[in-house]
Design a protein around this motif. Structure first.
Motif, mmCIF file in Angstrom:
data_model
loop_
_atom_site.group_PDB
_atom_site.id
_atom_site.type_symbol
_atom_site.label_atom_id
_atom_site.label_comp_id
_atom_site.label_asym_id
_atom_site.label_seq_id
_atom_site.Cartn_x
_atom_site.Cartn_y
_atom_site.Cartn_z
ATOM 1 N N GLU A 1 0.847 -1.200 0.000
ATOM 2 C CA GLU A 1 0.000 0.000 0.000
ATOM 3 C C GLU A 1 0.882 1.249 0.000
ATOM 4 O O GLU A 1 2.028 1.211 0.452
ATOM 5 N N LEU A 2 0.324 2.355 -0.488
ATOM 6 C CA LEU A 2 1.048 3.626 -0.413
ATOM 7 C C LEU A 2 1.145 4.064 1.040
ATOM 8 O O LEU A 2 0.176 3.953 1.789
ATOM 9 N N ASN A 3 2.317 4.572 1.423
ATOM 10 C CA ASN A 3 2.421 5.112 2.777
ATOM 11 C C ASN A 3 1.913 6.550 2.770
ATOM 12 O O ASN A 3 1.579 7.101 1.720
ATOM 13 N N MET A 4 1.830 7.161 3.936
ATOM 14 C CA MET A 4 1.235 8.492 4.053
ATOM 15 C C MET A 4 2.009 9.534 3.239
ATOM 16 O O MET A 4 1.406 10.386 2.584
ATOM 17 N N GLY A 5 3.329 9.449 3.247
ATOM 18 C CA GLY A 5 4.138 10.404 2.490
ATOM 19 C C GLY A 5 3.920 10.281 0.991
ATOM 20 O O GLY A 5 3.793 11.285 0.280
ATOM 21 N N GLU A 6 3.879 9.049 0.490
ATOM 22 C CA GLU A 6 3.638 8.821 -0.933
ATOM 23 C C GLU A 6 2.242 9.296 -1.328
ATOM 24 O O GLU A 6 2.070 9.948 -2.365
ATOM 25 N N ASN A 7 1.274 8.985 -0.499
ATOM 26 C CA ASN A 7 -0.102 9.389 -0.759
ATOM 27 C C ASN A 7 -0.224 10.910 -0.822
ATOM 28 O O ASN A 7 -0.872 11.464 -1.711
ATOM 29 N N SER A 8 0.402 11.573 0.114
ATOM 30 C CA SER A 8 0.388 13.031 0.172
ATOM 31 C C SER A 8 1.066 13.632 -1.061
ATOM 32 O O SER A 8 0.565 14.577 -1.668
ATOM 33 N N CYS A 9 2.204 13.068 -1.424
ATOM 34 C CA CYS A 9 2.951 13.535 -2.594
ATOM 35 C C CYS A 9 2.116 13.382 -3.862
ATOM 36 O O CYS A 9 2.047 14.288 -4.692
ATOM 37 N N ILE A 10 1.473 12.241 -4.017
ATOM 38 C CA ILE A 10 0.653 11.998 -5.202
ATOM 39 C C ILE A 10 -0.523 12.969 -5.249
ATOM 40 O O ILE A 10 -0.837 13.527 -6.305
ATOM 41 N N ASP A 11 -1.158 13.225 -4.117
ATOM 42 C CA ASP A 11 -2.261 14.199 -4.068
ATOM 43 C C ASP A 11 -1.808 15.575 -4.551
ATOM 44 O O ASP A 11 -2.475 16.213 -5.362
ATOM 45 N N ARG A 12 -0.661 16.026 -4.027
ATOM 46 C CA ARG A 12 -0.148 17.346 -4.420
ATOM 47 C C ARG A 12 0.258 17.360 -5.892
ATOM 48 O O ARG A 12 -0.017 18.315 -6.614
ATOM 49 N N CYS A 13 0.908 16.310 -6.334
ATOM 50 C CA CYS A 13 1.369 16.221 -7.721
ATOM 51 C C CYS A 13 0.185 16.278 -8.695
ATOM 52 O O CYS A 13 0.203 17.041 -9.662
ATOM 53 N N VAL A 14 -0.830 15.499 -8.440
ATOM 54 C CA VAL A 14 -2.003 15.468 -9.318
ATOM 55 C C VAL A 14 -2.700 16.827 -9.312
ATOM 56 O O VAL A 14 -3.090 17.340 -10.369
ATOM 57 N N SER A 15 -2.825 17.427 -8.141
ATOM 58 C CA SER A 15 -3.471 18.727 -8.036
ATOM 59 C C SER A 15 -2.719 19.778 -8.857
ATOM 60 O O SER A 15 -3.318 20.527 -9.626
ATOM 61 N N LYS A 16 -1.399 19.816 -8.721
ATOM 62 C CA LYS A 16 -0.589 20.785 -9.476
ATOM 63 C C LYS A 16 -0.651 20.498 -10.975
ATOM 64 O O LYS A 16 -0.712 21.420 -11.786
ATOM 65 N N TYR A 17 -0.627 19.235 -11.341
ATOM 66 C CA TYR A 17 -0.682 18.846 -12.746
ATOM 67 C C TYR A 17 -1.968 19.379 -13.385
ATOM 68 O O TYR A 17 -1.946 19.962 -14.470
ATOM 69 N N TRP A 18 -3.120 19.209 -12.693
ATOM 70 C CA TRP A 18 -4.396 19.688 -13.220
ATOM 71 C C TRP A 18 -4.450 21.210 -13.260
ATOM 72 O O TRP A 18 -4.988 21.799 -14.198
ATOM 73 N N GLN A 19 -3.892 21.863 -12.233
ATOM 74 C CA GLN A 19 -3.886 23.330 -12.211
ATOM 75 C C GLN A 19 -3.098 23.882 -13.397
ATOM 76 O O GLN A 19 -3.551 24.805 -14.076
ATOM 77 N N VAL A 20 -1.931 23.305 -13.641
ATOM 78 C CA VAL A 20 -1.098 23.766 -14.754
ATOM 79 C C VAL A 20 -1.791 23.471 -16.084
ATOM 80 O O VAL A 20 -1.803 24.318 -16.986
#
Length: 84
Positions: free
Chosen positions: A50-69
């Protein structure tokens, strides 16, 4: 042009073609985003199933920034204005 007229076969083909291109673009965008965020956020050596909390958090931020850009670029291209 009458208000109740249905699109011609040619117009339907054009609409279908545009919808198909839009779908291809969305699938490509999703695949690029998935690959980019996975490479950035998940360690190459899997330690857990499973994804750990750090990976999960990183993916959330990455996807959010990707969509914003992506949305910002779409707006800039749609407006015809040069980038900031």
């Amino acid at each position: 042009m009458a208000a109740n007229s249905s699109p011609s076969a040619f117009e339907k083909e054009q609409i279908f073609g545009m919808a198909e291109k839009e779908m291809e673009y969305r699938v490509e965008l999703f695949n690029k985003m998935t690959q980019t965020c996975f490479k950035k956020c998940v360690d190459e050596r899997y330690k857990e199933s499973e994804l750990n909390m750090g990976e999960n958090s990183c993916i959330d931020r990455c996807v959010s920034k990707y969509w914003q850009v992506n949305n910002l670029i779409g707006q800039l291209l749609g407006s015809g204005k040069p980038p900031m």
